[in-house]
Design a protein around this motif. Structure first.
Motif, PDB file in Angstrom:
ATOM      1  N   LEU A  48      42.838  39.227  39.873  1.00  0.00           N
ATOM      2  CA  LEU A  48      42.953  38.354  40.566  1.00  0.00           C
ATOM      3  C   LEU A  48      41.374  38.384  40.331  1.00  0.00           C
ATOM      4  CD1 LEU A  48      43.327  36.426  43.335  1.00  0.00           C
ATOM      5  CD2 LEU A  48      42.399  38.445  44.953  1.00  0.00           C
ATOM      6  N   GLN A  49      40.056  37.287  40.697  1.00  0.00           N
ATOM      7  CA  GLN A  49      38.850  37.110  40.002  1.00  0.00           C
ATOM      8  C   GLN A  49      38.449  36.265  41.152  1.00  0.00           C
ATOM      9  OE1 GLN A  49      37.819  36.581  35.853  1.00  0.00           O
ATOM     10  NE2 GLN A  49      35.968  37.973  35.961  1.00  0.00           N
ATOM     11  N   ASP A  50      37.389  35.739  41.779  1.00  0.00           N
ATOM     12  CA  ASP A  50      36.079  35.259  42.304  1.00  0.00           C
ATOM     13  C   ASP A  50      37.614  34.274  42.869  1.00  0.00           C
ATOM     14  OD1 ASP A  50      34.125  35.982  40.715  1.00  0.00           O
ATOM     15  OD2 ASP A  50      34.621  34.553  38.879  1.00  0.00           O
ATOM     16  N   GLU A  51      38.321  35.117  44.038  1.00  0.00           N
ATOM     17  CA  GLU A  51      39.197  34.394  44.423  1.00  0.00           C
ATOM     18  C   GLU A  51      39.863  33.162  43.875  1.00  0.00           C
ATOM     19  OE1 GLU A  51      37.869  33.154  47.582  1.00  0.00           O
ATOM     20  OE2 GLU A  51      36.928  34.562  48.372  1.00  0.00           O
ATOM     21  N   ASN A  52      40.114  33.688  42.369  1.00  0.00           N
ATOM     22  CA  ASN A  52      41.300  32.939  41.002  1.00  0.00           C
ATOM     23  C   ASN A  52      42.342  33.377  40.528  1.00  0.00           C
ATOM     24  OD1 ASN A  52      40.376  30.089  42.120  1.00  0.00           O
ATOM     25  ND2 ASN A  52      38.351  30.601  40.001  1.00  0.00           N
ATOM     26  N   LEU A  53      43.257  33.385  40.657  1.00  0.00           N
ATOM     27  CA  LEU A  53      44.485  34.302  40.540  1.00  0.00           C
ATOM     28  C   LEU A  53      44.322  33.884  38.094  1.00  0.00           C
ATOM     29  CD1 LEU A  53      46.396  36.346  40.664  1.00  0.00           C
ATOM     30  CD2 LEU A  53      48.058  34.525  40.848  1.00  0.00           C
ATOM     31  N   VAL A 108      43.679  29.904  34.462  1.00  0.00           N
ATOM     32  CA  VAL A 108      43.939  30.159  35.957  1.00  0.00           C
ATOM     33  C   VAL A 108      45.123  29.837  35.617  1.00  0.00           C
ATOM     34  CG1 VAL A 108      42.914  29.384  37.912  1.00  0.00           C
ATOM     35  CG2 VAL A 108      41.102  29.944  36.237  1.00  0.00           C
ATOM     36  N   ILE A 109      45.639  30.598  36.989  1.00  0.00           N
ATOM     37  CA  ILE A 109      46.885  29.979  37.141  1.00  0.00           C
ATOM     38  C   ILE A 109      46.868  29.330  38.442  1.00  0.00           C
ATOM     39  CG2 ILE A 109      49.385  30.650  37.658  1.00  0.00           C
ATOM     40  CD1 ILE A 109      48.935  33.651  36.647  1.00  0.00           C
ATOM     41  N   THR A 110      46.200  30.054  39.752  1.00  0.00           N
ATOM     42  CA  THR A 110      45.844  28.105  40.582  1.00  0.00           C
ATOM     43  C   THR A 110      44.720  29.298  41.037  1.00  0.00           C
ATOM     44  OG1 THR A 110      47.498  28.225  42.458  1.00  0.00           O
ATOM     45  CG2 THR A 110      47.083  30.467  42.012  1.00  0.00           C
ATOM     46  N   THR A 111      44.358  28.230  42.478  1.00  0.00           N
ATOM     47  CA  THR A 111      43.251  28.419  43.089  1.00  0.00           C
ATOM     48  C   THR A 111      43.692  28.766  44.332  1.00  0.00           C
ATOM     49  OG1 THR A 111      42.760  26.516  43.492  1.00  0.00           O
ATOM     50  CG2 THR A 111      41.638  26.747  41.384  1.00  0.00           C
ATOM     51  N   ASP A 112      45.045  28.221  44.797  1.00  0.00           N
ATOM     52  CA  ASP A 112      45.584  28.827  46.104  1.00  0.00           C
ATOM     53  C   ASP A 112      45.121  30.865  46.322  1.00  0.00           C
ATOM     54  OD1 ASP A 112      46.515  28.864  48.183  1.00  0.00           O
ATOM     55  OD2 ASP A 112      48.613  27.327  47.917  1.00  0.00           O
ATOM     56  N   THR A 113      44.509  30.926  47.516  1.00  0.00           N
ATOM     57  CA  THR A 113      44.721  32.131  48.535  1.00  0.00           C
ATOM     58  C   THR A 113      45.908  32.812  48.677  1.00  0.00           C
ATOM     59  OG1 THR A 113      43.394  31.442  50.107  1.00  0.00           O
ATOM     60  CG2 THR A 113      42.540  32.085  47.832  1.00  0.00           C
ATOM     61  N   GLY A 114      47.045  31.545  49.065  1.00  0.00           N
ATOM     62  CA  GLY A 114      47.802  32.179  49.587  1.00  0.00           C
ATOM     63  C   GLY A 114      49.362  32.547  48.912  1.00  0.00           C
TER      64      GLY A 114
END
Length: 291
Positions: free
Chosen positions: A46-51, A31-37
């Motif tokens: 993209l998977q489960d809104e995580n990058l 997981v690189i980031t959980t920020d959707t911005g």
């Protein structure tokens, strides 16, 4: 007989001196980031809104765009890149060139300088003489002129600094280790010339005289190379391999510093991993001290 070596003294960080921020290394699935911005770039999904990372490499962020640069990859060409390649086929009005990319590259007859630097339309006579200009197995330096929709490259050698390469040493390193600079042709003060191809091919040759040796790549100098030049080229080769083994970015300054650090040792010993680490560390310390 056992050859035992100890590492030289490494420069210690002074009290209060900030440590360099480590590179953000990831492996596939991380997981690189959980920020959707953030926007998804190359090497991510993209998977489960995580990058997540889809390749192993270094995370790079440009504003809101995040991408992962692979540590090991085939060459992905860009317009203006300097490459070193090998001619593998002579076709109709074009040469096919191996450039360590996913597909073979193309050098058109209309994209080369004719002998003598003539500027004119290519004729049937020129097409019949193509193998006299460049034959299978010839090494060339060229520039990427355009990128086709399938990712293959169109090359050109219209500048006199490009063209057929003569006698020298060809090295292959990861394209990710070649630092993009304004020029990739260097005459080093140690007495040799290098071409750092963006495609990961490095060419080492005796010093090039820009006034007499840049002939458009059709005249090869096959005179025997002096022993002193061969020794310099062999040492440079081992220094570049040492830098690549330590995952150091390759550019003229660090190569020259590593060469000068290696002069205290026989050239053949530079292939020993512990000695490679030592000379690269000395070159890195010298570079850090100047910056």
């Amino acid at each position: 007989m056992v050859d035992v070596r100890f590492f030289g003294n490494r420069r210690k960080k002074a009290v209060g001196e900030e440590l360099e921020e480590p590179l953000h290394l990831v492996t596939p699935g991380d997981v690189i980031t959980t920020d959707t911005g953030f926007m998804r770039g190359h090497g991510t999904y993209l998977q489960d809104e995580n990058l997540h990372a889809s390749v192993a490499g270094v995370v790079e962020r440009v504003n809101k765009l995040i991408c992962v640069t692979p540590l090991k990859t085939r060459y992905n060409g860009e317009i203006g890149d300097v490459i070193v390649g090998r001619v593998i086929e002579v076709g109709q009005k074009r040469w096919k060139v191996e450039t360590h990319s996913k597909l073979h590259s193309v050098l058109l007859l209309s994209s080369v300088n004719l002998p003598g630097g003539e500027l004119r339309r290519r004729s049937e006579e020129d097409e019949r003489l193509m193998r006299d200009y460049l034959a299978e197995g010839d090494l060339i330096s060229a520039e990427v002129q355009s990128v086709f929709h399938d990712g293959s490259l169109s090359l050109h050698t219209r500048s006199l600094k490009y063209g057929k390469l003569g006698q020298g040493i060809l090295l292959h390193v990861s394209p990710s280790l070649i630092k993009r600079r304004k020029t990739h042709f260097h005459n080093l003060t140690c007495g040799a010339s290098i071409i750092l191809g963006n495609n990961g091919y490095v060419w080492i040759s005796p010093t090039v005289n820009e006034d007499t040796d840049n002939t458009g790549g059709f005249i090869q100098n096959l005179e025997p190379v002096a022993r002193v030049d061969r020794e310099v080229m062999a040492r440079l080769r081992n220094c570049i391999l040492a830098l690549a083994a330590n995952r150091m970015m390759l550019f003229d300054t660090i190569i020259l510093y590593t060469y000068e650090a290696s002069l205290a040792f026989p050239s053949k010993d530079l292939l020993k991993p512990e000695l490679q680490d030592e000379i690269v560390d000395l070159a890195r310390q010298r570079l850090d001290a100047e910056t």
